[in-house]
Design a protein around this motif. Sequence first.
Motif, short mmCIF file in Angstrom:
data_model
loop_
_atom_site.label_atom_id
_atom_site.label_comp_id
_atom_site.label_asym_id
_atom_site.label_seq_id
_atom_site.Cartn_x
_atom_site.Cartn_y
_atom_site.Cartn_z
N PRO A 37 0.67 -1.15 0.04
CA PRO A 37 -0.06 -0.19 -0.03
C PRO A 37 0.99 1.11 0.01
O PRO A 37 1.94 1.18 0.73
CB PRO A 37 -0.87 -0.28 1.16
CG PRO A 37 -0.16 -1.21 2.14
CD PRO A 37 0.73 -2.21 1.46
N THR A 40 -1.31 4.04 4.25
CA THR A 40 -2.21 3.23 5.22
C THR A 40 -3.10 4.29 6.23
O THR A 40 -2.03 5.31 6.60
CB THR A 40 -1.26 2.13 6.09
OG1 THR A 40 -0.44 1.57 5.27
CG2 THR A 40 -1.95 1.94 7.34
N THR A 65 -2.63 2.36 -4.46
CA THR A 65 -3.16 1.34 -3.35
C THR A 65 -3.03 1.65 -1.91
O THR A 65 -1.96 2.08 -1.56
CB THR A 65 -2.28 0.01 -3.60
OG1 THR A 65 -2.15 -0.29 -4.96
CG2 THR A 65 -2.71 -1.10 -2.58
N ILE A 66 -4.12 1.49 -1.42
CA ILE A 66 -4.18 2.06 0.10
C ILE A 66 -4.59 0.94 1.01
O ILE A 66 -5.24 -0.01 0.84
CB ILE A 66 -4.95 3.12 0.27
CG1 ILE A 66 -6.72 3.06 0.10
CG2 ILE A 66 -4.79 4.39 -0.63
CD1 ILE A 66 -7.56 3.83 0.51
N ALA A 67 -4.16 0.94 2.19
CA ALA A 67 -4.78 0.16 3.37
C ALA A 67 -5.47 1.02 4.14
O ALA A 67 -5.19 1.96 4.64
CB ALA A 67 -3.49 -0.69 4.04
N LYS A 107 -7.13 -3.74 1.73
CA LYS A 107 -6.19 -3.14 0.74
C LYS A 107 -6.97 -3.24 -0.53
O LYS A 107 -7.47 -4.23 -0.84
CB LYS A 107 -5.09 -3.85 0.81
CG LYS A 107 -3.94 -3.31 -0.15
CD LYS A 107 -2.92 -4.02 0.06
CE LYS A 107 -2.59 -5.49 -0.48
NZ LYS A 107 -1.34 -5.89 -0.74
N ARG A 109 -7.42 -0.44 -4.21
CA ARG A 109 -7.14 0.68 -5.20
C ARG A 109 -8.28 1.58 -5.14
O ARG A 109 -9.68 1.62 -5.38
CB ARG A 109 -6.97 0.35 -6.66
CG ARG A 109 -6.79 1.35 -7.62
CD ARG A 109 -6.38 0.74 -8.97
NE ARG A 109 -7.48 0.21 -9.48
CZ ARG A 109 -8.10 0.33 -10.64
NH1 ARG A 109 -7.57 1.26 -11.61
NH2 ARG A 109 -9.15 -0.18 -10.99
N CYS A 125 -10.35 -5.02 -3.58
CA CYS A 125 -10.15 -5.15 -2.18
C CYS A 125 -9.98 -6.57 -1.68
O CYS A 125 -10.41 -7.45 -2.19
CB CYS A 125 -11.22 -4.37 -1.38
SG CYS A 125 -11.45 -2.61 -1.79
#
Length: 130
Positions: A37, A40, A65-67, A107, A109, A125
């Motif tokens: 990610p 975060t 991309t993130i958490a 996680k 996009r 996800c």
Amino acid sequence: MKSTRNWLFIIAIIAIVAILGYNYIYHDHRNIEKEAPTFTVEAQTLVSEFATDPTAAETKYLNNTIAVTGLVTESTSQSITLNNKIFCQLSQPTNSSISQGQTITLKGRVIGYDDLLEELKLDQCNPINN
């Protein structure tokens, strides 16, 4: 002789352009599950960033991309909603024991922010913990 070289040169250029074009159009897709990610963040923090300044937040997070960690407010086999404001489309259907009221980290996009519904949308996800 010179005309033959010109034709060979033209054919070589066309072949190179065709190969580059094919590789550009049919490049490998991103595998979000394997990516680390970029950010975060807590769900409430993320929601407040988009509510305060959607343009700046989209510039920061869009296509990254993130958490995100938050409270599950809705869960189906295809999607999970965190804090009533973050809609996560799962990459694969899940039959796991994710239930409302549970705190989880997903996680995915970031694909956009819906101003009308004030809802952030993520795709591909995957639960990091549940």
